[in-house]
Motif scaffolding. Sequence first.
Motif, PDB file in Angstrom:
ATOM      1  N   LEU A  28      32.694   8.826  42.047  1.00  0.00           N
ATOM      2  CA  LEU A  28      31.411   9.204  42.656  1.00  0.00           C
ATOM      3  C   LEU A  28      31.658  10.074  43.896  1.00  0.00           C
ATOM      4  N   LYS A  29      32.660   9.685  44.713  1.00  0.00           N
ATOM      5  CA  LYS A  29      32.949  10.454  45.933  1.00  0.00           C
ATOM      6  C   LYS A  29      33.383  11.868  45.581  1.00  0.00           C
ATOM      7  N   LYS A  30      34.178  12.020  44.528  1.00  0.00           N
ATOM      8  CA  LYS A  30      34.615  13.353  44.116  1.00  0.00           C
ATOM      9  C   LYS A  30      33.424  14.172  43.628  1.00  0.00           C
ATOM     10  N   LEU A  31      32.567  13.540  42.813  1.00  0.00           N
ATOM     11  CA  LEU A  31      31.379  14.240  42.315  1.00  0.00           C
ATOM     12  C   LEU A  31      30.512  14.734  43.477  1.00  0.00           C
ATOM     13  N   ILE A  32      30.298  13.863  44.468  1.00  0.00           N
ATOM     14  CA  ILE A  32      29.453  14.229  45.613  1.00  0.00           C
ATOM     15  C   ILE A  32      30.076  15.374  46.402  1.00  0.00           C
ATOM     16  N   GLY A  33      31.386  15.319  46.622  1.00  0.00           N
ATOM     17  CA  GLY A  33      32.081  16.404  47.321  1.00  0.00           C
ATOM     18  C   GLY A  33      31.924  17.727  46.578  1.00  0.00           C
ATOM     19  N   ASP A  34      32.087  17.672  45.273  1.00  0.00           N
ATOM     20  CA  ASP A  34      31.952  18.886  44.456  1.00  0.00           C
ATOM     21  C   ASP A  34      30.510  19.394  44.462  1.00  0.00           C
ATOM     22  N   MET A  35      29.570  18.460  44.462  1.00  0.00           N
ATOM     23  CA  MET A  35      28.152  18.878  44.475  1.00  0.00           C
ATOM     24  C   MET A  35      27.796  19.562  45.789  1.00  0.00           C
ATOM     25  N   PHE A  36      28.296  19.041  46.923  1.00  0.00           N
ATOM     26  CA  PHE A  36      28.044  19.715  48.208  1.00  0.00           C
ATOM     27  C   PHE A  36      28.628  21.119  48.187  1.00  0.00           C
ATOM     28  N   GLU A  37      29.859  21.232  47.718  1.00  0.00           N
ATOM     29  CA  GLU A  37      30.509  22.547  47.707  1.00  0.00           C
ATOM     30  C   GLU A  37      29.717  23.520  46.823  1.00  0.00           C
ATOM     31  N   THR A  38      29.281  23.031  45.673  1.00  0.00           N
ATOM     32  CA  THR A  38      28.517  23.861  44.737  1.00  0.00           C
ATOM     33  C   THR A  38      27.182  24.282  45.347  1.00  0.00           C
ATOM     34  N   MET A  39      26.524  23.325  46.035  1.00  0.00           N
ATOM     35  CA  MET A  39      25.221  23.622  46.653  1.00  0.00           C
ATOM     36  C   MET A  39      25.367  24.670  47.762  1.00  0.00           C
ATOM     37  N   TYR A  40      26.377  24.492  48.639  1.00  0.00           N
ATOM     38  CA  TYR A  40      26.562  25.439  49.745  1.00  0.00           C
ATOM     39  C   TYR A  40      26.930  26.819  49.206  1.00  0.00           C
ATOM     40  N   SER A  41      27.708  26.833  48.130  1.00  0.00           N
ATOM     41  CA  SER A  41      28.168  28.103  47.593  1.00  0.00           C
ATOM     42  C   SER A  41      27.046  28.873  46.905  1.00  0.00           C
ATOM     43  N   ALA A  42      26.047  28.132  46.370  1.00  0.00           N
ATOM     44  CA  ALA A  42      25.014  28.775  45.517  1.00  0.00           C
ATOM     45  C   ALA A  42      24.273  29.956  46.181  1.00  0.00           C
ATOM     46  N   PRO A  43      23.694  29.902  47.403  1.00  0.00           N
ATOM     47  CA  PRO A  43      23.520  28.730  48.247  1.00  0.00           C
ATOM     48  C   PRO A  43      22.161  28.090  47.987  1.00  0.00           C
ATOM     49  N   GLY A  44      22.088  26.782  48.269  1.00  0.00           N
ATOM     50  CA  GLY A  44      20.823  26.075  48.138  1.00  0.00           C
ATOM     51  C   GLY A  44      20.760  24.949  49.147  1.00  0.00           C
ATOM     52  N   VAL A  45      19.603  24.285  49.237  1.00  0.00           N
ATOM     53  CA  VAL A  45      19.431  23.184  50.202  1.00  0.00           C
ATOM     54  C   VAL A  45      19.398  21.828  49.515  1.00  0.00           C
ATOM     55  N   GLY A  46      19.429  21.808  48.176  1.00  0.00           N
ATOM     56  CA  GLY A  46      19.444  20.535  47.453  1.00  0.00           C
ATOM     57  C   GLY A  46      20.005  20.736  46.064  1.00  0.00           C
ATOM     58  N   LEU A  47      20.687  19.698  45.563  1.00  0.00           N
ATOM     59  CA  LEU A  47      21.263  19.782  44.212  1.00  0.00           C
ATOM     60  C   LEU A  47      21.357  18.372  43.643  1.00  0.00           C
ATOM     61  N   ALA A  48      20.799  18.194  42.444  1.00  0.00           N
ATOM     62  CA  ALA A  48      20.842  16.891  41.784  1.00  0.00           C
ATOM     63  C   ALA A  48      21.942  16.891  40.731  1.00  0.00           C
ATOM     64  N   ALA A  49      22.456  15.687  40.431  1.00  0.00           N
ATOM     65  CA  ALA A  49      23.576  15.575  39.485  1.00  0.00           C
ATOM     66  C   ALA A  49      23.222  16.140  38.115  1.00  0.00           C
ATOM     67  N   VAL A  50      21.964  15.924  37.670  1.00  0.00           N
ATOM     68  CA  VAL A  50      21.596  16.452  36.345  1.00  0.00           C
ATOM     69  C   VAL A  50      21.764  17.975  36.299  1.00  0.00           C
ATOM     70  N   GLN A  51      21.652  18.632  37.454  1.00  0.00           N
ATOM     71  CA  GLN A  51      21.776  20.090  37.489  1.00  0.00           C
ATOM     72  C   GLN A  51      23.209  20.576  37.309  1.00  0.00           C
ATOM     73  N   VAL A  52      24.164  19.660  37.410  1.00  0.00           N
ATOM     74  CA  VAL A  52      25.550  20.034  37.117  1.00  0.00           C
ATOM     75  C   VAL A  52      26.015  19.301  35.860  1.00  0.00           C
ATOM     76  N   GLY A  53      25.046  18.893  35.042  1.00  0.00           N
ATOM     77  CA  GLY A  53      25.362  18.317  33.743  1.00  0.00           C
ATOM     78  C   GLY A  53      25.770  16.861  33.771  1.00  0.00           C
ATOM     79  N   VAL A  54      25.533  16.179  34.903  1.00  0.00           N
ATOM     80  CA  VAL A  54      25.894  14.762  35.016  1.00  0.00           C
ATOM     81  C   VAL A  54      24.591  13.948  35.012  1.00  0.00           C
ATOM     82  N   PRO A  55      24.318  13.185  33.927  1.00  0.00           N
ATOM     83  CA  PRO A  55      23.017  12.519  33.802  1.00  0.00           C
ATOM     84  C   PRO A  55      22.916  11.242  34.626  1.00  0.00           C
TER      85      PRO A  55
END
Length: 171
Positions: A28-55
Amino acid sequence: MALLEIVTWPDSILDAPGEPVTEFGDDLKKLIGDMFETMYSAPGVGLAAVQVGVPKRLFVMDCSGGKDPDQRVVMVNPEVLHVEGEQNGEEGCLSFPGIFTPVERSLRAVVRAHDINGNEFELDDTELTARCMLHETDHCDGIVFIDKMSPLKRELVKRKIRKLQKAGKWE
Ligand code: NI
């Protein structure tokens, strides 16, 4: 950390509610770290797990766009406890790249969630933070922002997306 691929609408994963998170371990910690990096890179202000294919039911957000560490929030198994008031403002979604449309939301939202370690907390906020919490909690419930629009506005957005798809500018 790694950049994750963001799923775009109309991928069916965006329409299905996520599963509750029960394990608060390293995965879970790895997923959250990757989601923050993905969100900042996009860039966006929010990102849900389903948006990266994790239900699963969780999202990350940072309404300061990385400028204020206090705005960095993880909400696991979010649950809206209370809403009040109204706001109407331009909203976007990383699963709808380039689409920005006014959406009516509550002005204030109180959301209960677990943090990265599984501890329960509540966030009570207004304006953009409330909008973001509600938008992302919707993702955890299989709801996307065009579902919140009037039928007419939704049709206009879908028409715009069909045009982009035809032009090969929507993946
Ligand atoms: Ni979104």
